[in-house]
Scaffold this motif. Structure first.
Motif, PDB file in Angstrom:
ATOM      1  N   ASP A 164      17.345 -12.605 -34.536  1.00  0.00           N
ATOM      2  CA  ASP A 164      18.484 -11.877 -35.099  1.00  0.00           C
ATOM      3  C   ASP A 164      19.188 -12.651 -36.203  1.00  0.00           C
ATOM      4  OD1 ASP A 164      19.914 -13.852 -33.784  1.00  0.00           O
ATOM      5  OD2 ASP A 164      20.958 -12.497 -32.413  1.00  0.00           O
ATOM      6  N   GLY A 168      19.631 -15.656 -31.629  1.00  0.00           N
ATOM      7  CA  GLY A 168      19.288 -14.711 -30.580  1.00  0.00           C
ATOM      8  C   GLY A 168      18.063 -13.901 -30.958  1.00  0.00           C
ATOM      9  N   TYR A 169      17.710 -12.942 -30.097  1.00  0.00           N
ATOM     10  CA  TYR A 169      16.507 -12.134 -30.317  1.00  0.00           C
ATOM     11  C   TYR A 169      16.734 -10.694 -29.870  1.00  0.00           C
ATOM     12  CZ  TYR A 169      13.616 -16.196 -31.367  1.00  0.00           C
ATOM     13  OH  TYR A 169      13.074 -17.302 -31.957  1.00  0.00           O
ATOM     14  N   ARG A 170      15.994  -9.787 -30.528  1.00  0.00           N
ATOM     15  CA  ARG A 170      15.897  -8.407 -30.076  1.00  0.00           C
ATOM     16  C   ARG A 170      14.458  -8.156 -29.623  1.00  0.00           C
ATOM     17  NH1 ARG A 170      20.323  -5.529 -30.715  1.00  0.00           N
ATOM     18  NH2 ARG A 170      21.914  -6.272 -32.185  1.00  0.00           N
ATOM     19  N   TYR A 171      14.332  -7.453 -28.499  1.00  0.00           N
ATOM     20  CA  TYR A 171      13.022  -7.239 -27.895  1.00  0.00           C
ATOM     21  C   TYR A 171      12.572  -5.794 -28.067  1.00  0.00           C
ATOM     22  CZ  TYR A 171      13.795 -11.738 -25.577  1.00  0.00           C
ATOM     23  OH  TYR A 171      14.026 -13.072 -25.322  1.00  0.00           O
ATOM     24  N   VAL A 207      18.930  -9.823 -21.275  1.00  0.00           N
ATOM     25  CA  VAL A 207      19.555  -8.705 -21.983  1.00  0.00           C
ATOM     26  C   VAL A 207      20.351  -7.860 -20.989  1.00  0.00           C
ATOM     27  CG1 VAL A 207      17.675  -8.660 -23.660  1.00  0.00           C
ATOM     28  CG2 VAL A 207      17.589  -7.120 -21.685  1.00  0.00           C
ATOM     29  N   GLY A 235      14.971  -2.776 -28.932  1.00  0.00           N
ATOM     30  CA  GLY A 235      15.978  -3.579 -29.607  1.00  0.00           C
ATOM     31  C   GLY A 235      16.971  -4.218 -28.673  1.00  0.00           C
ATOM     32  N   HIS A 237      19.081  -6.781 -26.837  1.00  0.00           N
ATOM     33  CA  HIS A 237      19.511  -8.014 -27.505  1.00  0.00           C
ATOM     34  C   HIS A 237      19.846  -9.115 -26.511  1.00  0.00           C
ATOM     35  CE1 HIS A 237      22.568 -10.383 -30.018  1.00  0.00           C
ATOM     36  NE2 HIS A 237      21.368 -10.627 -30.527  1.00  0.00           N
ATOM     37  N   PRO A 239      21.646 -12.602 -26.980  1.00  0.00           N
ATOM     38  CA  PRO A 239      22.306 -13.518 -27.917  1.00  0.00           C
ATOM     39  C   PRO A 239      21.841 -14.947 -27.680  1.00  0.00           C
ATOM     40  CG  PRO A 239      23.821 -12.830 -26.185  1.00  0.00           C
ATOM     41  CD  PRO A 239      22.582 -12.006 -26.015  1.00  0.00           C
TER      42      PRO A 239
END
Length: 410
Positions: A164, A168-171, A207, A235, A237, A239
């Motif tokens: 992101d 962090g990441y969105r899956y 998430v 998406g 998330h 963090p």
């Protein structure tokens, strides 16, 4: 891995004249502490048949378990929990599974996540302490890692993990067998970050339900009340503060991986060992109740029946002792060395196969009544079959054990 030793052994309160004749199944497994009273287990047992027949989630069971502090079992005492060891929780899971297998398997996933966090915490690794604080605050964790067709299991992923830009990441992807689907508030999951093609990473994070969807596709032969629906990550998330591992694809020696596999396999073995315990008890009750029209004697004195019951007990006793011993080894950091993974996957396979054999024997000695859809033994027969689908399966376990003895394939 270091961990405090189990408390002194001793029997908990043992209920005489226990409801449903579950005296032996619900009594002490040799541990000193319990959160699950006999009355609680009796209530959960009474609801199990309804939830199986209706394919519904046992909300009342989860509420009772939460009220008993069971969802905080692994949380250290100074963080608001009970600070149970893996051996203690495995003992409790056997008792819970004897009362209601699907309820035990569902809550197992929350316990796996909190248990691995507790294991890391005991080593001084605080990267997953937020999971323990969440559990202490009442959050319910699910374990969202399984993917259709992914035989790498935890060592690769079909799910995309997109950075992101802030750590962090969105899956993006679909996870299967997400137990606790109707109720989880936090999902421990992972995906693959290919933003640097030369350095792909498997990213583990937590998430919320935002950006997720449960497909409502759980209609199965057994373990129906787990409601282990497929979960679409669109998406979702995590963090930066909730991303706790970035690992290269493939096997690794990270302490997180050790904590995950040992906790997961031991607790799975405990659940299926609990099913075996209940199957053996139902078998004993059935043969004591049945009488031969030909001889007028109880089936309990028939030498062939006694042989079968003894066979079942031999299998069941071995599972109980193995679960207890390996859980204690994890808690005490026993030096199995390179054979640790072989030990835990072997435990899971043996426990499941033993439980299946015990329930099968119970079916054989109990007569045709067990074939009725409403019979508890029929439900156990369907529930125990689910064990073959959990990691590690027989093929994977045999490969792991062979490698631990013969070395990896060239």
């Amino acid at each position: 891995m270091a961990g405090r030793s189990p408390l002194p052994t001793g029997h908990r309160h043992i209920r005489t004249g226990a409801t449903h004749g579950l005296l032996h199944t619900w009594q002490s497994w040799g541990m000193a502490r319990t959160l699950l009273t006999d009355d609680l287990l009796a209530r959960i047992h009474d609801r199990a048949a309804h939830h199986d027949a209706e394919n519904t989630f046992p909300h009342e069971d989860l509420a009772d378990l939460a009220d008993a502090g069971y969802l905080r079992a692994f949380v250290p005492e100074d963080m608001g929990g009970s600070g149970f060891t893996l051996q203690e929780v495995a003992s409790e899971q056997q008792r819970l599974a004897a009362a209601a297998p699907a309820t035990a398997l569902a809550v197992n996933m929350h316990l796996v996540v909190t248990g691995l966090a507790a294991a890391l915490h005991r080593t001084g690794d605080a990267t997953t302490d937020f999971i323990l604080r969440d559990a202490a605050a009442g959050e319910v964790y699910a374990f969202g890692n399984s993917e259709a067709g992914n035989d790498w299991v935890m060592f690769d992923s079909r799910t995309r993990a997109e950075p992101d830009g802030e750590g962090g990441y969105r899956y993006w992807g679909t996870k299967i067998f997400t137990s606790l689907s109707p109720v989880w508030t936090r999902l421990a999951t992972f995906g693959r970050d290919d933003s640097d093609p030369e350095n792909p990473l498997l990213v583990h994070g937590v998430v919320t339900r935002e950006g997720t969807e449960s497909r409502g596709d759980w209609d199965t032969l057994g373990m129906r009340a787990t409601r282990s629906e497929s979960t679409v990550l669109a998406g979702a998330h995590a963090p930066a503060a909730r991303v706790y591992r970035r690992l290269a694809p493939g096997p690794n020696s990270d302490p997180f991986t050790f904590a995950l596999f040992t906790t997961f396999e031991v607790l799975l073995a405990a659940v299926y060992t609990g099913i075996g315990a209940r199957g053996l008890e139902l078998a004993a009750q059935a043969v004591q109740r049945r009488t031969s029209m030909r001889t007028g004697a109880s089936y309990a004195v028939d030498p062939d029946i006694r042989w079968k019951i003894a066979d079942a007990a031999l299998l069941q006793d071995s599972s109980v002792l193995q679960v207890r011993a390996l859980a204690r080894d994890v808690d005490e950091g026993y030096p199995h060395g390179a054979r640790w993974f072989a030990q835990v996957v072997g435990l899971k396979v043996r426990a499941v196969e033993n439980a299946r054999a015990v329930v099968d024997i119970a079916f054989r000695v109990s007569g045709g009544a067990g074939y009725s859809a409403g019979n508890e033994l029929s439900r156990l027969y369907r529930d125990v079959l689910a064990g073959i689908f959990h990691p590690s399966d027989e093929e994977s376990a045999h490969a792991t054990v062979a490698s631990s003895i013969l070395g990896p394939l060239p």
